[in-house]
Every structure is written in C-alpha cells, then in structure tokens.
Design a protein around this motif. Sequence first.
Motif, PDB file in Angstrom:
ATOM      1  N   GLY A 251       0.785  -1.222   0.000  1.00 38.17           N
ATOM      2  CA  GLY A 251       0.000   0.000   0.000  1.00 38.17           C
ATOM      3  C   GLY A 251       0.815   1.268   0.000  1.00 38.17           C
ATOM      4  N   ASN A 252       2.118   1.199  -0.332  1.00 37.74           N
ATOM      5  CA  ASN A 252       2.964   2.382  -0.472  1.00 37.74           C
ATOM      6  C   ASN A 252       3.338   2.561  -1.942  1.00 37.74           C
ATOM      7  OD1 ASN A 252       3.872   3.624   2.284  1.00 37.74           O
ATOM      8  ND2 ASN A 252       3.885   1.412   2.606  1.00 37.74           N
ATOM      9  N   PRO A 253       3.503   3.807  -2.407  1.00 38.52           N
ATOM     10  CA  PRO A 253       3.867   4.034  -3.811  1.00 38.52           C
ATOM     11  C   PRO A 253       5.164   3.349  -4.228  1.00 38.52           C
ATOM     12  CG  PRO A 253       3.167   6.087  -2.774  1.00 38.52           C
ATOM     13  CD  PRO A 253       3.269   5.067  -1.686  1.00 38.52           C
ATOM     14  N   LEU A 254       6.082   3.135  -3.287  1.00 41.05           N
ATOM     15  CA  LEU A 254       7.373   2.529  -3.635  1.00 41.05           C
ATOM     16  C   LEU A 254       7.207   1.145  -4.246  1.00 41.05           C
ATOM     17  CD1 LEU A 254       8.533   0.123  -1.499  1.00 41.05           C
ATOM     18  CD2 LEU A 254       8.447   2.056   0.057  1.00 41.05           C
ATOM     19  N   CYS A 255       6.116   0.457  -3.927  1.00 41.80           N
ATOM     20  CA  CYS A 255       5.910  -0.908  -4.428  1.00 41.80           C
ATOM     21  C   CYS A 255       5.761  -0.926  -5.956  1.00 41.80           C
ATOM     22  CB  CYS A 255       4.680  -1.533  -3.783  1.00 41.80           C
ATOM     23  SG  CYS A 255       4.855  -1.762  -1.987  1.00 41.80           S
ATOM     24  N   ALA A 256       5.374   0.226  -6.543  1.00 39.82           N
ATOM     25  CA  ALA A 256       5.190   0.298  -7.999  1.00 39.82           C
ATOM     26  C   ALA A 256       6.496   0.620  -8.727  1.00 39.82           C
ATOM     27  CB  ALA A 256       4.132   1.343  -8.334  1.00 39.82           C
ATOM     28  N   ASN A 257       7.585   0.801  -7.963  1.00 40.52           N
ATOM     29  CA  ASN A 257       8.861   1.174  -8.591  1.00 40.52           C
ATOM     30  C   ASN A 257       9.583  -0.010  -9.213  1.00 40.52           C
ATOM     31  OD1 ASN A 257       8.358   3.721  -7.630  1.00 40.52           O
ATOM     32  ND2 ASN A 257       9.799   3.610  -5.915  1.00 40.52           N
ATOM     33  N   TYR A 258       9.105  -1.236  -8.977  1.00 41.31           N
ATOM     34  CA  TYR A 258       9.856  -2.425  -9.375  1.00 41.31           C
ATOM     35  C   TYR A 258       9.027  -3.289 -10.313  1.00 41.31           C
ATOM     36  CZ  TYR A 258      12.262  -0.712  -5.274  1.00 41.31           C
ATOM     37  OH  TYR A 258      12.890   0.114  -4.371  1.00 41.31           O
ATOM     38  N   SER A 259       9.686  -3.799 -11.362  1.00 37.63           N
ATOM     39  CA  SER A 259       8.982  -4.592 -12.371  1.00 37.63           C
ATOM     40  C   SER A 259       8.836  -6.048 -11.976  1.00 37.63           C
ATOM     41  CB  SER A 259       9.723  -4.496 -13.723  1.00 37.63           C
ATOM     42  OG  SER A 259      11.073  -4.937 -13.567  1.00 37.63           O
ATOM     43  N   ASN A 260       9.667  -6.520 -11.036  1.00 33.23           N
ATOM     44  CA  ASN A 260       9.547  -7.910 -10.600  1.00 33.23           C
ATOM     45  C   ASN A 260       9.889  -8.017  -9.120  1.00 33.23           C
ATOM     46  OD1 ASN A 260      12.539  -8.574 -10.293  1.00 33.23           O
ATOM     47  ND2 ASN A 260      12.463  -7.914 -12.449  1.00 33.23           N
ATOM     48  N   SER A 261       9.519  -9.148  -8.536  1.00 35.00           N
ATOM     49  CA  SER A 261       9.659  -9.327  -7.094  1.00 35.00           C
ATOM     50  C   SER A 261      11.120  -9.376  -6.663  1.00 35.00           C
ATOM     51  CB  SER A 261       8.942 -10.609  -6.650  1.00 35.00           C
ATOM     52  OG  SER A 261       9.495 -11.744  -7.298  1.00 35.00           O
ATOM     53  N   GLN A 262      12.016  -9.920  -7.515  1.00 36.21           N
ATOM     54  CA  GLN A 262      13.419 -10.023  -7.135  1.00 36.21           C
ATOM     55  C   GLN A 262      14.058  -8.653  -6.952  1.00 36.21           C
ATOM     56  OE1 GLN A 262      15.072 -12.749  -6.213  1.00 36.21           O
ATOM     57  NE2 GLN A 262      13.117 -13.816  -6.471  1.00 36.21           N
ATOM     58  N   ASP A 263      13.765  -7.722  -7.863  1.00 38.72           N
ATOM     59  CA  ASP A 263      14.299  -6.356  -7.737  1.00 38.72           C
ATOM     60  C   ASP A 263      13.766  -5.679  -6.481  1.00 38.72           C
ATOM     61  OD1 ASP A 263      15.646  -6.754 -10.075  1.00 38.72           O
ATOM     62  OD2 ASP A 263      14.247  -5.590 -11.327  1.00 38.72           O
ATOM     63  N   TYR A 264      12.476  -5.904  -6.215  1.00 40.36           N
ATOM     64  CA  TYR A 264      11.843  -5.324  -5.027  1.00 40.36           C
ATOM     65  C   TYR A 264      12.505  -5.851  -3.750  1.00 40.36           C
ATOM     66  CZ  TYR A 264       8.030  -4.668  -1.589  1.00 40.36           C
ATOM     67  OH  TYR A 264       7.284  -4.351  -0.473  1.00 40.36           O
ATOM     68  N   ILE A 265      12.682  -7.163  -3.683  1.00 41.53           N
ATOM     69  CA  ILE A 265      13.277  -7.778  -2.491  1.00 41.53           C
ATOM     70  C   ILE A 265      14.707  -7.305  -2.294  1.00 41.53           C
ATOM     71  CG2 ILE A 265      14.044  -9.973  -1.505  1.00 41.53           C
ATOM     72  CD1 ILE A 265      11.551 -11.233  -2.877  1.00 41.53           C
ATOM     73  N   GLN A 266      15.472  -7.220  -3.389  1.00 42.22           N
ATOM     74  CA  GLN A 266      16.870  -6.810  -3.269  1.00 42.22           C
ATOM     75  C   GLN A 266      16.981  -5.372  -2.793  1.00 42.22           C
ATOM     76  OE1 GLN A 266      19.583  -8.846  -3.513  1.00 42.22           O
ATOM     77  NE2 GLN A 266      20.512  -7.026  -2.596  1.00 42.22           N
ATOM     78  N   ALA A 267      16.136  -4.487  -3.321  1.00 45.76           N
ATOM     79  CA  ALA A 267      16.171  -3.083  -2.903  1.00 45.76           C
ATOM     80  C   ALA A 267      15.829  -2.948  -1.427  1.00 45.76           C
ATOM     81  CB  ALA A 267      15.192  -2.268  -3.754  1.00 45.76           C
ATOM     82  N   VAL A 268      14.844  -3.715  -0.954  1.00 44.06           N
ATOM     83  CA  VAL A 268      14.452  -3.650   0.453  1.00 44.06           C
ATOM     84  C   VAL A 268      15.552  -4.217   1.341  1.00 44.06           C
ATOM     85  CG1 VAL A 268      12.779  -4.438   2.161  1.00 44.06           C
ATOM     86  CG2 VAL A 268      11.991  -3.703  -0.087  1.00 44.06           C
ATOM     87  N   LYS A 269      16.184  -5.304   0.896  1.00 41.72           N
ATOM     88  CA  LYS A 269      17.233  -5.929   1.709  1.00 41.72           C
ATOM     89  C   LYS A 269      18.487  -5.056   1.809  1.00 41.72           C
ATOM     90  CE  LYS A 269      17.941 -10.017   2.674  1.00 41.72           C
ATOM     91  NZ  LYS A 269      18.381 -11.417   2.818  1.00 41.72           N
ATOM     92  N   ASN A 270      18.674  -4.132   0.878  1.00 42.62           N
ATOM     93  CA  ASN A 270      19.791  -3.200   0.978  1.00 42.62           C
ATOM     94  C   ASN A 270      19.649  -2.292   2.193  1.00 42.62           C
ATOM     95  OD1 ASN A 270      21.011  -4.195  -1.311  1.00 42.62           O
ATOM     96  ND2 ASN A 270      20.093  -2.659  -2.676  1.00 42.62           N
ATOM     97  N   VAL A 271      18.390  -2.035   2.582  1.00 34.83           N
ATOM     98  CA  VAL A 271      18.121  -1.178   3.747  1.00 34.83           C
ATOM     99  C   VAL A 271      17.867  -2.019   4.990  1.00 34.83           C
ATOM    100  CG1 VAL A 271      16.612   0.642   4.655  1.00 34.83           C
ATOM    101  CG2 VAL A 271      17.185   0.603   2.222  1.00 34.83           C
ATOM    102  N   PHE A 272      17.296  -3.201   4.796  1.00 40.34           N
ATOM    103  CA  PHE A 272      16.977  -4.103   5.912  1.00 40.34           C
ATOM    104  C   PHE A 272      17.731  -5.424   5.706  1.00 40.34           C
ATOM    105  CE2 PHE A 272      13.430  -1.204   5.385  1.00 40.34           C
ATOM    106  CZ  PHE A 272      13.127  -0.818   6.686  1.00 40.34           C
ATOM    107  N   PRO A 273      19.023  -5.466   6.004  1.00 40.85           N
ATOM    108  CA  PRO A 273      19.855  -6.639   5.665  1.00 40.85           C
ATOM    109  C   PRO A 273      19.477  -7.918   6.402  1.00 40.85           C
ATOM    110  CG  PRO A 273      21.067  -5.076   7.038  1.00 40.85           C
ATOM    111  CD  PRO A 273      19.801  -4.391   6.636  1.00 40.85           C
TER     112      PRO A 273
END
Length: 535
Positions: A251-273
């Motif tokens: 439910g946040n706009p950031l979720c629409a920034n990624y075309s696939n789940s792997q890119d989304y997960i990797q971007a989040v894990k960069n901040v939440f290792p």
Amino acid sequence: MASPTTSPGSQPPWEPYRITHLKPSFDSNEMTLACRKNLWHKFIIFDGALHRRNIVLRSVITACEPALLLPIMYSIENKNKSTFLAKCASNAIENLVKQGLCVTLPGGQEVRIDIILGFLSAQELRVNTNKIIAEALHARYEPVKKIFNLDDFENEKALGSIFCPISIPKIFDLVLRCSKTGIISSREAQQLRLPVRELSLRYNRLTAIILFDKFFSYHLTKLDLRHNQIQDVEYLRYFYEFKISELWLDGNPLCANYSNSQDYIQAVKNVFPHLQTLDGIVIGMENKFVPNIISNYLGNGTKIPLIRQFVKHFFTLYDQENRIIMNGLYDKNAFYSMTLGSMTSQLHKEIVKTFSTNRNLLKFVDYAKCHEFLFWGPEKIITALQRQPPTMHDFKTFHIDLLHEGDNHIAISVQGLFSYRILICPPMLFNRTFIIMRKEDNEYCIVNDQYYIDGTPAIVSNEVKFDPKPISKFIPTVLSVSEKEQLLRFLRELTTMNIRYCYKYLEEAEWNIRNAITTFIKNYSVNDISPEAFQ
C-alpha cells in the motif's frame, strides 16, 4: 479582554494583540508576547471552513517548519472562518509572518491567517498536551508482547481535540518523546530506549522516517508500514541498524517502482539486511506456489477505524447481562437469523436447546418456521437476543473479513471463539455476518445480522481457556472530549466567564448546557457570581 491580575513572582499582565494578514508584522513587542510560554494564541483561518480540517491544519503546521506547532480545539466559527488554539515557540509565528500569513493548501488554494497573541492564559485553559498524548500512547502499548501500535494515530479518540499527525517529522519526534512517559514509568528510565519488539505505523500518511534520536531498543524486529505514502525504500534508512526480520510495505507508492519481485526484495534488503519475511511472504518462497493467508482482510484499510469501533462496541454490549442495552444498534427494518452447526458436547446441546431458532434451510422439516425464525425489527431482534444466555467473547481469537463496501454501507464477517457464562463449558465457534448502513449524522446501524454457532473441536477447546471473571458493566460515554470543549466555548461566548468557571458550571450540571445556562442566569440575576469568573 481585560488583563489578568498577577501574583508576586508571576509574569506581568498582558493585553492580547492581533497580527493581521492585511498588514503582517512581527516587531519586538509582538515577539515578547509570542515568547510567553504560559499563553495560548488563537489562529483564525479565513476560508478555512471551506476545506477539510486535516488538510488545513497539516498545511499550517508545514508552513511553520522547522518550528513545531500543535493545534488544539479546531472549530468552524461560520461558513467561511475556522479557528484553533496553540502554544508554540515564537519562531513558528515568525515563519508564518514571513510568508505574509498566507498558507497554500495541497490543491493550490490559499488561505489567510490572523493570529491573536495571548488569547488565553495557561491558567484559563489548563490543557497539558504532552500528558494527553502520553496517556493515549500508554493505551497503544502491550507491555507483555512489547507491541507498539501507532496505526492512524492522528484519529486517536483519546487525543481529544489535539491534532497530532505523525507524518510531520517534528510531531513524530514529539510523540516518541511522550512515549517514554507513557510506556516507561520511572523517571530514571527516561533516558532508556523504548522497549518495543513490534512497531505498527499503518495509515499515517508517512512519506519517510526522519528521526535524529535513537528512540527504540535493539529488540525491534517487526515493522509494519502498510498503507502510507513512502516513495522510496531509501527513506527508511533510520531502521538500517535494527535487526528487522519482518517488514510490511503493502500500500505504499514505492511498491510500484519495481517490475519484478526479485528487484523489489533486493532493494528492500539493501536497507533491511536481516529481513526474512516481506509483506507476509518468507523471502525465498515468493516463486513457489504457496497460498498467502492473512488473518484479517480489510480491503484498502480506509474502513478499519469504523470496523474496529463497531466490533468492539457490538460484542462488548452483547456480553452484558441485559442485552436491552443494545437497543439503537439495529435499524427499524433490520433482519436477524441464527443457524446452528454440529454440537458434539452434550452440555452445548442442552444450552442451545433453551433458545434455538435454527434457520438452517437444509434441516427444516416445517418450512412455516422459515419465516417465523427470520426476525424483523429491533424489538423482535433484541427479544430474541435476550433469550440467549450471557456470553464471553475472546477478542484475541477474532478474524474479520470485509466482504463488501460501498459509499454508505459495509458488509463484514466476524468469527472467533466464545463461551457461555451460566456454566463452565468448553468454548464454541461463532461467525456473524453484518451489513451496516450509514444513516443521518454519520451514525451507523445494523440492517442484517446472520449468526452461526458451532461446537469447537477438542484440540481448540483444550488450547483456549476462558477466564470466568464477571464482565465489567458497560457505561456509555455521553460526551467526547471535543464535544465538551465545544460546550465550554459556547458557554464562554454566551456568558463571558472564563474557562475555569464555565467548566465548573457545566460539571455541576453534568454537562447539560441548558441547566448550566439556567443556573448562570439565576445566579447572575441575584449578583451571586464572583468577579473572578470574569477575569
């Protein structure tokens, strides 16, 4: 307004002074008055009544940044003008004056502001905002599980008329400082970090987490940020040092920034290792066909405050000794019906036999009862409910689904465990489906209530134990804090008495405004009111 008298050692008297948008200025005399920490200032927003309260106040607070402004007692004075009170640092007022006392709303509209410096003294209006916030936060904290729930905090009823949007960094900082008072009891512990394992910040319009102090202990492992306005996961770097293993960002706009789940997960894990679970799915399992099951489905979240309030209110009333108190919950054309499942316990069978109105169409022998067991109207419904023995519902076992929502109605299903209080018996399963309709004055009532009960499997009944303690008596709150403030303002404007005496008259009249006015007129006519009331 007459200047108040002063006692030795107190600050000198003052005369209220109006800064107007027609000729905004902030000279040394006005600065001196604005710096007085024991004064409330009145803010008058022209055309403020034409816009939503939250939009106007949020825009004014933002215009004061980086200074802090915390509005209270917002009210509509006429069809165009609205007002609120605030104690604030002089630089907040100075920032508004520098902008010509003009504030731009998100839609591009402009509103003009006048400020009456020193409108009321702290003695006349005794409102400790920090204490009220701390008490509201205390109710939001579960000390055993160390869960801190700040969902939709600006609409927290315990705040009364205080507008406290934690989407604004300065106010979020203030709320977390007040949290230490509300959560950590001893004064020596005020320097400690907040003992929080799970932090929920849903529905707060957050765009980022901007905090400079380290408020939380390193035990924080679960973070829920669903349904906010966060544009980039990098705006959550504040939590990098914590070992967050479970994170929700739906439910946040950031979720629409990624075309696939792997890119989304990797971007989040960069901040939440240390992340292991993202949006309810274990990382590494997202490509496998594993169904995602959630305990409560509540749509886009906009109806959560209404659903939460309804469920708590309905089942609290239902668990009372006398269900006549439920009168007013059902619409005049409401329907109610009950169906029964299998009853394996002989005790359950004996209890249910005393009031059973089973409308299960598959089990009807006499179809004439099909109509007889469909109760229509609040009188027949509440009579049927009163025939049922007193109950205890376990709110912790509740699961809620929002089945449908429209502009003026919602349909919800609530299921969980309950037990009858007449005998110590195993808990039972229930499911209630409600259709709730909005009526005049934004009041809601039930138009359809379908009730299903079933025996509980032994494995569940052995795990759940009900405490047989008596249910506390339900005492309805006649007036909210904001409604009392409105009565205070009305009586003050009518009588010109100060806030303290208005409060005294209303409290003695049990907040019946007519009785308070009658008493005032009677006392005034015989000169039986102290001059102190008008100071």
